[in-house]
Design a protein around this motif. Structure first.
Motif, PDB file in Angstrom:
ATOM      1  N   SER A 105       0.822  -1.203   0.000  1.00  0.00           N
ATOM      2  CA  SER A 105       0.000   0.000   0.000  1.00  0.00           C
ATOM      3  C   SER A 105       0.857   1.254   0.000  1.00  0.00           C
ATOM      4  O   SER A 105       0.459   2.301  -0.505  1.00  0.00           O
ATOM      5  N   GLU A 106       2.067   1.148   0.583  1.00  0.00           N
ATOM      6  CA  GLU A 106       2.978   2.285   0.608  1.00  0.00           C
ATOM      7  C   GLU A 106       3.450   2.645  -0.786  1.00  0.00           C
ATOM      8  O   GLU A 106       3.720   3.805  -1.079  1.00  0.00           O
ATOM      9  N   SER A 107       3.592   1.643  -1.661  1.00  0.00           N
ATOM     10  CA  SER A 107       4.100   1.921  -2.996  1.00  0.00           C
ATOM     11  C   SER A 107       3.189   2.870  -3.756  1.00  0.00           C
ATOM     12  O   SER A 107       3.636   3.655  -4.583  1.00  0.00           O
ATOM     13  N   SER A 108       1.877   2.797  -3.490  1.00  0.00           N
ATOM     14  CA  SER A 108       0.940   3.705  -4.145  1.00  0.00           C
ATOM     15  C   SER A 108       1.037   5.115  -3.593  1.00  0.00           C
ATOM     16  O   SER A 108       0.532   6.064  -4.194  1.00  0.00           O
ATOM     17  N   LEU A 109       1.696   5.274  -2.434  1.00  0.00           N
ATOM     18  CA  LEU A 109       1.856   6.583  -1.828  1.00  0.00           C
ATOM     19  C   LEU A 109       3.246   7.153  -2.047  1.00  0.00           C
ATOM     20  O   LEU A 109       3.625   8.123  -1.401  1.00  0.00           O
ATOM     21  N   ASP A 110       3.989   6.543  -2.915  1.00  0.00           N
ATOM     22  CA  ASP A 110       5.364   6.958  -3.130  1.00  0.00           C
ATOM     23  C   ASP A 110       5.418   8.354  -3.751  1.00  0.00           C
ATOM     24  O   ASP A 110       4.549   8.734  -4.541  1.00  0.00           O
ATOM     25  N   ALA A 111       6.434   9.122  -3.368  1.00  0.00           N
ATOM     26  CA  ALA A 111       6.666  10.457  -3.915  1.00  0.00           C
ATOM     27  C   ALA A 111       8.137  10.536  -4.290  1.00  0.00           C
ATOM     28  O   ALA A 111       8.998  10.665  -3.419  1.00  0.00           O
ATOM     29  N   ASP A 112       8.420  10.454  -5.587  1.00  0.00           N
ATOM     30  CA  ASP A 112       9.805  10.389  -6.037  1.00  0.00           C
ATOM     31  C   ASP A 112      10.593  11.658  -5.713  1.00  0.00           C
ATOM     32  O   ASP A 112      11.821  11.615  -5.600  1.00  0.00           O
ATOM     33  N   PHE A 113       9.898  12.775  -5.559  1.00  0.00           N
ATOM     34  CA  PHE A 113      10.606  14.022  -5.290  1.00  0.00           C
ATOM     35  C   PHE A 113      11.263  14.031  -3.914  1.00  0.00           C
ATOM     36  O   PHE A 113      12.163  14.851  -3.654  1.00  0.00           O
ATOM     37  N   GLN A 114      10.820  13.137  -3.023  1.00  0.00           N
ATOM     38  CA  GLN A 114      11.312  13.171  -1.651  1.00  0.00           C
ATOM     39  C   GLN A 114      12.807  12.903  -1.554  1.00  0.00           C
ATOM     40  O   GLN A 114      13.483  13.465  -0.697  1.00  0.00           O
ATOM     41  N   TYR A 115      13.354  12.074  -2.441  1.00  0.00           N
ATOM     42  CA  TYR A 115      14.759  11.702  -2.340  1.00  0.00           C
ATOM     43  C   TYR A 115      15.674  12.898  -2.592  1.00  0.00           C
ATOM     44  O   TYR A 115      16.628  13.132  -1.835  1.00  0.00           O
ATOM     45  N   SER A 116      15.382  13.657  -3.618  1.00  0.00           N
ATOM     46  CA  SER A 116      16.179  14.858  -3.881  1.00  0.00           C
ATOM     47  C   SER A 116      15.862  15.953  -2.876  1.00  0.00           C
ATOM     48  O   SER A 116      16.750  16.716  -2.468  1.00  0.00           O
ATOM     49  N   LEU A 117      14.593  16.034  -2.452  1.00  0.00           N
ATOM     50  CA  LEU A 117      14.208  17.058  -1.478  1.00  0.00           C
ATOM     51  C   LEU A 117      14.957  16.884  -0.166  1.00  0.00           C
ATOM     52  O   LEU A 117      15.566  17.827   0.345  1.00  0.00           O
ATOM     53  N   PHE A 118      14.907  15.668   0.395  1.00  0.00           N
ATOM     54  CA  PHE A 118      15.606  15.413   1.653  1.00  0.00           C
ATOM     55  C   PHE A 118      17.104  15.631   1.509  1.00  0.00           C
ATOM     56  O   PHE A 118      17.741  16.197   2.403  1.00  0.00           O
ATOM     57  N   THR A 119      17.669  15.189   0.411  1.00  0.00           N
ATOM     58  CA  THR A 119      19.111  15.316   0.219  1.00  0.00           C
ATOM     59  C   THR A 119      19.538  16.777   0.191  1.00  0.00           C
ATOM     60  O   THR A 119      20.512  17.170   0.855  1.00  0.00           O
TER      61      THR A 119
END
Length: 353
Positions: A20-34
Motif C-alpha cells: 500500500s505504501e508503494s501507491s503513496l510513493d513520492a519520487d521528489f522526496q529523495y532529492s528534497l531530503f538530500t
C-alpha cells in the motif's frame, strides 16, 4: 513524534502494508531530503558551533535565561551531526545500511530535536513573560532554577525516547528489498501501540507549548510596544517575531500533517487521493522541520547584548535588564529595569550595556 517503534521482521501484514505504501510513493522526496538536509548540515553546524562558543564564553556574565539558549544550540548541534546518515539514507532511496544502533540514535535525536526545541522556546517565552509582567518576581529567580528546569526537560525527553531506542526501528519495507528506518510500520502497530504515544506527543509536545507561546508573546509584545523608540525595543520585538516565525514555519506544518498522517494510518482517513496528498505533504514537512536548526541562531543574536558578537578574547560584561512599566501616575514608560546592583555605588565597568 513517530511513536513507539514496532518489532522488525517481515510478516504478511508488513508486506501488505508496504504494498500500500508503494501507491503513496513520492519520487521528489529523495532529492528534497538530500538538498534540504545538506544545507541544514552545513549551515546548522557552523551556526550552532559558533553560537555555542559565543554563549559559553559569556555565560557567566549574561542573564540566567541564556541557559536555555545554550541547551537549544546543543540539541541543534547534536541533530545536525547525524544528518549525514539521513542524507545517505535518502540518496539510496530510503535504504538504511548503517545498522540498527545508528538507526536508533539518528531517529532518537531527530525527535529529541523537535520536542526539546519546542520546550526551550516555551521556557524562553515564560521567562520573558515573567521578566516583563512580573519584574520583581523575576529578580528572585536564580540560575539554579534554570538549570533544574533544563535538567528536567532532558530527563523527560530521554525517558520518552526510551521506547524508540528499545523498539525495532529497522525492518524490510517490502519494496526493492530496502531496509526502512523509522518508516512504513504495519497498520496494527499504528493502531494499538503507537496511537497513545502519538496522541500524548501531539498534546504535550506541541499543542500545549504552542498555545503558551501564542498566548504569552502577544501580551509581551503589547507591553513592550508602549515603550518609546529604542534599540532594545526593536530587539525584544524581533525576538518575539523570530520565535513565532520558527514555530509557524517549521513546527506547525509538521504537526498538522503528522496528525493527518496518523489519522490515515489508523484508517480514519481512507480517501485515496487525500491519503496521497497527505503522504506528499508529510515528506515536505519532515524536511522543513529540520530548518529550525538554521533559524535558531538568529534568536541567539537578537537576544544577545546590543553590541555585535565578536571573537576577541576580551569578555564583555553587562547587567541584566527586563522590560517594565514603572510610573503609573504619569503613565510614563521605561524599557529598562535593572534587576540588581552589586556592592552599592561601585563604578560601572567599561563594556556594560
Amino acid at each position: 513524534m513517530a511513536g513507539v517503534s514496532c518489532p522488525g521482521g517481515v510478516s504478511n501484514e508488513t508486506v501488505a502494508n508496504a504494498s500500500s505504501e508503494s501507491s503513496l510513493d513520492a519520487d521528489f522526496q529523495y532529492s528534497l531530503f538530500t538538498v534540504i538536509y545538506s544545507i541544514v548540515f552545513v549551515l546548522g553546524l557552523v551556526e550552532n558551533v559558533v553560537a555555542l562558543y559565543c554563549l559559553s564564553c559569556r555565560a557567566e556574565h549574561t542573564a540566567h535565561s541564556y541557559v536555555y539558549m545554550i541547551n537549544l544550540a546543543l540539541v541543534d548541534t547534536l541533530f545536525v551531526c547525524v544528518l549525514p546518515f539521513k542524507i545517505h539514507y535518502h540518496l539510496n532511496r530510503n535504504n538504511w545500511i548503517f545498522g540498527d544502533v545508528a538507526c536508533r540514535v539518528t531517529g532518537t535525536l531527530y525527535y529529541i530535536n523537535i520536542y526539546l526545541s519546542i520546550a526551550f522556546f516555551t521556557c524562553i517565552c515564560v521567562d520573558r513573560y515573567i521578566a516583563v509582567l512580573h519584574p520583581f518576581t523575576y529578580i528572585r529567580i536564580r540560575a539554579a532554577h534554570y538549570v533544574a528546569v533544563v535538567a528536567a526537560l532532558w530527563v523527560v525527553a530521554l525517558s520518552v525516547t526510551v521506547p524508540l531506542i528499545l523498539g525495532g526501528p529497522l525492518h524490510n519495507s517490502g519494496e526493492r528489498n530496502a531496509t526502512a528506518c523509522f518508516e512504513n510500520f504495519p497498520s496494527s502497530c499504528w493502531t494499538y501501540r503507537m496511537a497513545p504515544y502519538n496522541i500524548l506527543a501531539l498534546v504535550f509536545g506541541f499543542v500545549i507549548p504552542f498555545s503558551i507561546i501564542l498566548i504569552s508573546y502577544p501580551l509581551i509584545a503589547k507591553r513592550i510596544s508602549r515603550i518609546k523608540r529604542s534599540v532594545r525595543k526593536r530587539k525584544a520585538l524581533s525576538t518575539i517575531y523570530i520565535i513565532l516565525a520558527i514555530c509557524t514555519l517549521c513546527f506547525l506544518p509538521y504537526h498538522l500533517t503528522h496528525l493527518l498522517h496518523f489519522l490515515m494510518r489508523i484508517r480514519v482517513i481512507q480517501n485515496k487521493s487525500f491519503t496521497s496528498l497527505i503522504y506528499k505533504m508529510r515528506r515536505v514537512t519532515l524536511a522543513l522541520v529540520s530548518v529550525n536548526c538554521c533559524l535558531n541562531p538568529l534568536l541567539y543574536y537578537f537576544t544577545s547584548s546590543s553590541k555585535r558578537w565578536s571573537f576577541n578574547l576580551r569578555l564583555r560584561f553587562r547587567s541584566e535588564r527586563v522590560y517594565t512599566i514603572y510610573d503609573q501616575n504619569h503613565r510614563e514608560t521605561s524599557y529598562v529595569y535593572k534587576l540588581y546592583q552589586r556592592h552599592g555605588n561601585k563604578k560601572r565597568r567599561d563594556g556594560i550595556n
